[in-house]
Design a protein around this motif. Structure first.
Motif, mmCIF file in Angstrom:
data_model
loop_
_atom_site.group_PDB
_atom_site.id
_atom_site.type_symbol
_atom_site.label_atom_id
_atom_site.label_comp_id
_atom_site.label_asym_id
_atom_site.label_seq_id
_atom_site.Cartn_x
_atom_site.Cartn_y
_atom_site.Cartn_z
ATOM 1 N N PHE A 43 0.804 -1.219 0.000
ATOM 2 C CA PHE A 43 0.000 0.000 0.000
ATOM 3 C C PHE A 43 0.835 1.265 0.000
ATOM 4 O O PHE A 43 0.376 2.309 -0.472
ATOM 5 C CB PHE A 43 -0.935 -0.004 1.218
ATOM 6 N N ALA A 44 2.051 1.225 0.525
ATOM 7 C CA ALA A 44 2.887 2.426 0.583
ATOM 8 C C ALA A 44 4.308 2.041 0.944
ATOM 9 O O ALA A 44 4.540 1.057 1.638
ATOM 10 C CB ALA A 44 2.336 3.417 1.611
ATOM 11 N N GLY A 45 5.249 2.838 0.483
ATOM 12 C CA GLY A 45 6.650 2.637 0.820
ATOM 13 C C GLY A 45 7.461 2.127 -0.347
ATOM 14 O O GLY A 45 8.508 2.686 -0.684
ATOM 15 N N TRP A 46 6.990 1.067 -1.011
ATOM 16 C CA TRP A 46 7.724 0.499 -2.136
ATOM 17 C C TRP A 46 7.908 1.506 -3.257
ATOM 18 O O TRP A 46 8.940 1.527 -3.947
ATOM 19 C CB TRP A 46 7.005 -0.745 -2.676
ATOM 20 N N ASN A 47 6.894 2.371 -3.446
ATOM 21 C CA ASN A 47 6.907 3.312 -4.559
ATOM 22 C C ASN A 47 8.024 4.346 -4.453
ATOM 23 O O ASN A 47 8.436 4.947 -5.454
ATOM 24 C CB ASN A 47 5.557 4.036 -4.645
ATOM 25 N N LEU A 48 8.554 4.557 -3.247
ATOM 26 C CA LEU A 48 9.670 5.491 -3.089
ATOM 27 C C LEU A 48 10.917 4.984 -3.809
ATOM 28 O O LEU A 48 11.824 5.757 -4.122
ATOM 29 C CB LEU A 48 9.963 5.706 -1.600
ATOM 30 N N GLY A 49 10.953 3.697 -4.099
ATOM 31 C CA GLY A 49 12.055 3.143 -4.871
ATOM 32 C C GLY A 49 12.074 3.614 -6.313
ATOM 33 O O GLY A 49 13.113 3.566 -6.981
ATOM 34 N N LEU A 50 10.924 4.088 -6.810
ATOM 35 C CA LEU A 50 10.887 4.641 -8.170
ATOM 36 C C LEU A 50 11.761 5.884 -8.268
ATOM 37 O O LEU A 50 12.358 6.156 -9.320
ATOM 38 C CB LEU A 50 9.439 4.990 -8.553
ATOM 39 N N ALA A 51 11.847 6.649 -7.180
ATOM 40 C CA ALA A 51 12.692 7.848 -7.165
ATOM 41 C C ALA A 51 14.171 7.485 -7.083
ATOM 42 O O ALA A 51 15.033 8.296 -7.426
ATOM 43 C CB ALA A 51 12.309 8.748 -5.987
ATOM 44 N N GLN A 52 14.469 6.270 -6.628
ATOM 45 C CA GLN A 52 15.867 5.844 -6.486
ATOM 46 C C GLN A 52 16.406 5.167 -7.743
ATOM 47 O O GLN A 52 17.575 5.348 -8.090
ATOM 48 C CB GLN A 52 15.984 4.870 -5.311
ATOM 49 N N GLY A 53 15.558 4.384 -8.417
ATOM 50 C CA GLY A 53 16.064 3.611 -9.551
ATOM 51 C C GLY A 53 15.183 3.619 -10.774
ATOM 52 O O GLY A 53 15.488 2.942 -11.760
ATOM 53 N N GLY A 54 14.066 4.405 -10.750
ATOM 54 C CA GLY A 54 13.125 4.332 -11.854
ATOM 55 C C GLY A 54 12.417 2.991 -11.838
ATOM 56 O O GLY A 54 12.695 2.121 -11.007
ATOM 57 N N TRP A 55 11.472 2.812 -12.797
ATOM 58 C CA TRP A 55 10.703 1.575 -12.781
ATOM 59 C C TRP A 55 11.581 0.364 -13.079
ATOM 60 O O TRP A 55 11.474 -0.677 -12.424
ATOM 61 C CB TRP A 55 9.552 1.634 -13.782
ATOM 62 N N GLY A 56 12.484 0.488 -14.031
ATOM 63 C CA GLY A 56 13.351 -0.639 -14.371
ATOM 64 C C GLY A 56 14.245 -1.036 -13.213
ATOM 65 O O GLY A 56 14.433 -2.222 -12.931
ATOM 66 N N GLY A 57 14.803 -0.041 -12.527
ATOM 67 C CA GLY A 57 15.658 -0.331 -11.381
ATOM 68 C C GLY A 57 14.896 -1.017 -10.268
ATOM 69 O O GLY A 57 15.389 -1.969 -9.647
ATOM 70 N N LEU A 58 13.663 -0.547 -10.019
ATOM 71 C CA LEU A 58 12.852 -1.158 -8.972
ATOM 72 C C LEU A 58 12.390 -2.554 -9.379
ATOM 73 O O LEU A 58 12.295 -3.455 -8.537
ATOM 74 C CB LEU A 58 11.648 -0.270 -8.642
ATOM 75 N N LEU A 59 12.126 -2.755 -10.667
ATOM 76 C CA LEU A 59 11.744 -4.087 -11.147
ATOM 77 C C LEU A 59 12.865 -5.091 -10.893
ATOM 78 O O LEU A 59 12.627 -6.190 -10.367
ATOM 79 C CB LEU A 59 11.424 -4.037 -12.642
ATOM 80 N N ILE A 60 14.091 -4.721 -11.262
ATOM 81 C CA ILE A 60 15.229 -5.621 -11.049
ATOM 82 C C ILE A 60 15.410 -5.882 -9.555
ATOM 83 O O ILE A 60 15.643 -7.013 -9.122
ATOM 84 C CB ILE A 60 16.512 -5.039 -11.671
ATOM 85 N N ALA A 61 15.284 -4.812 -8.751
ATOM 86 C CA ALA A 61 15.413 -4.954 -7.294
ATOM 87 C C ALA A 61 14.339 -5.893 -6.752
ATOM 88 O O ALA A 61 14.621 -6.741 -5.889
ATOM 89 C CB ALA A 61 15.307 -3.582 -6.629
#
Length: 476
Positions: A43-61
């Motif tokens: 519900f919240a928190g994971w989306n902050l990873g988009l600011a760190q790595g973009g969608w591709g970076g977060l997908l790989i993570a």
């Protein structure tokens, strides 16, 4: 190195005041507990990873961390069926790595579980403010009320707490399914890549922050799964831990992988990665963006999203209390923290970390900072937990096991390598937060070395497991 243990005069009397209620949970409740620990991460928190790595970076993570958690959970399923005590991670490492390894693992888990509810509390405040409830402009009263109510329920008893938690988790699960139904028609793959590349090495539309963004996003990939490893903490309150523990924790991680993948794809795919990268309430906000304004579904997800956040908040309170209870009962931490009342609930182990968590949430009001602190503790414990499985397989191959990990030590070796990388990632995201947490962890180890190692209680269940292993080794 083994340390001196204190046999207590009247040890039966000592343990009588430090007992939990047995038989309160079967494997279905355990699976619900595992999902409840983590569901707020959808519900919240994971989306902050988009600011760190973009969608591709977060997908790989996400993929890397899904592999890490799945491999680790198979190892934990074996360990929890073999050594079923409330100490869980501490007990596993205590048997495999000795008292220092056990204490280090227990403290890392305790840091994770004491801080994670504080991070979740900030997201609960964000959802409440998004609904415009009570006219709040500062969320600290929400944090206070949340801690007081849910610690109070835990004080009533574990059976009541687990059943309420299961009901709240069911509501949150319905909300995630409804969000999938609402977001799917609005999905557009191009929106996943709307973050402008920053020009760093390897940057592209897929990896706008380059390769380094993948490492930074690992912290938020972990948030999709953080705390599922806490299921074994319920071992002493489980009907049949050898059978129920493996079933419960494995079913939980499968459910979490499915929901995590759906949120990662559909939320930014409907509203855009850029818009979601800074949101405190991404699911309802994504629906409002996708449909061009407020809708009944967005409001429903907003309210039900609170249930998801509360489910994790509520269940991780259970987890930190049991980890603190076990460390205190064995003498690693002050013994008064493990006292239990008439309802067999460890009241000081519930209240003390809750007070610390509330103060952290109220003072910082920074969910991203608190996530990084919690993840640091988690990743350190993961390194030690996976190592414990490997060492026990080598050191005690004939130990009676209720479940055996598929792939054996190869499986947990994969998790060990990935968890070590994740420790490094916490310093990449926020070197200050990770360094402060590392210093607190080091201070705890110093406390153990100078004081508590001389005051370990020989009769505590986790210590008895270790002593039995020593006695068997001496006989051989």
């Amino acid at each position: 190195m083994e340390t001196a243990r204190q046999p207590l005069g009247g040890e039966d009397e000592y343990l009588k005041h430090r007992r939990l209620k047995r038989g309160a949970a079967g494997w279905v409740l355990l699976a619900g507990l595992g999902v409840a620990y983590v569901i707020s991460g959808d519900f919240a928190g994971w989306n902050l990873g988009l600011a760190q790595g973009g969608w591709g970076g977060l997908l790989i993570a996400f993929v890397l961390m899904a592999v890490m958690y799945t491999c680790m959970v198979f190892g934990l399923a074996e360990l929890s069926s073999t050594l079923p005590t409330a100490g869980a991670g501490y007990a596993f490492a205590r048997r495999a790595l000795g008292p220092l390894g056990g204490f280090a693992t227990g403290m890392a888990v305790l840091i994770e579980y004491a801080v994670a509810p504080a991070a979740i509390a900030t997201f609960i405040g964000g959802y409440v403010e998004a609904l415009g409830l009570f006219g709040l402009t500062n969320s600290w009263p929400v944090y206070l009320v949340t801690y007081v109510i849910f610690i109070g329920i835990h004080l009533r008893g574990v059976g009541e707490a687990l059943k309420i938690m299961f009901a709240i988790t069911a509501v949150a699960t319905v909300a995630l399914i409804a969000a999938v139904g609402g977001l799917l028609p609005k999905f557009d793959g191009a929106r996943l890549f709307d973050i402008v590349p920053d020009g760093s090495a390897g940057s592209s539309a897929f990896l706008p922050m380059g390769i380094s963004g993948v490492l930074a996003a690992l912290v938020y990939g972990i948030w999709f799964f953080l705390a599922v490893e806490g299921v074994p903490l319920a071992a002493e309150e489980t009907s049949n831990p050898k059978r129920d523990m493996p079933r419960g924790i494995i079913v939980a991680v499968i459910i979490l992988v499915v929901f995590g993948a759906l949120m990662l794809v559909l939320v930014p795919g409907a509203a855009g990665s850029q818009a979601m990268s800074e949101s405190d309430n991404p699911l309802p906000e994504a629906l409002r963006i996708a449909y061009g304004g407020n809708t009944f579904l967005a409001d429903f997800i907003n309210y039900a999203g609170l249930a998801g956040l509360i489910a994790s908040f509520f269940s991780i309170i259970y987890a930190y209390s049991r980890q603190l209870f076990a460390l205190s009962r064995a003498g690693y931490l002050p013994r008064w923290l493990s006292l239990t009342g008439a309802r067999r609930t460890p009241y000081w182990a519930l209240i003390v970390p809750g007070t610390i968590g509330f103060l952290l949430a109220a003072i910082t009001q920074d969910g991203a900072l608190l996530i990084n602190i919690a993840v640091f503790g988690a990743t350190v414990s993961y390194v030690l937990l996976n190592l414990s499985h490997i060492v026990l397989r080598k050191k005690e191959p004939n130990l009676e096991r209720g479940y055996r990990t598929p792939g054996g030590i190869v499986t947990t070796s994969i998790a060990l390598v990935l968890s070590a990388v994740a420790v490094v990632a916490t310093f990449v995201v926020d070197v200050f937060a990770a360094s402060i947490t590392a210093a607190i962890f080091a201070a705890a180890l110093l406390y153990y070395w100078l004081y508590s190692r001389h005051r370990i209680v020989a009769g505590a269940p986790e210590e008895e497991f270790a002593q039995l292993a020593m006695a068997e080794a001496e006989l051989k």
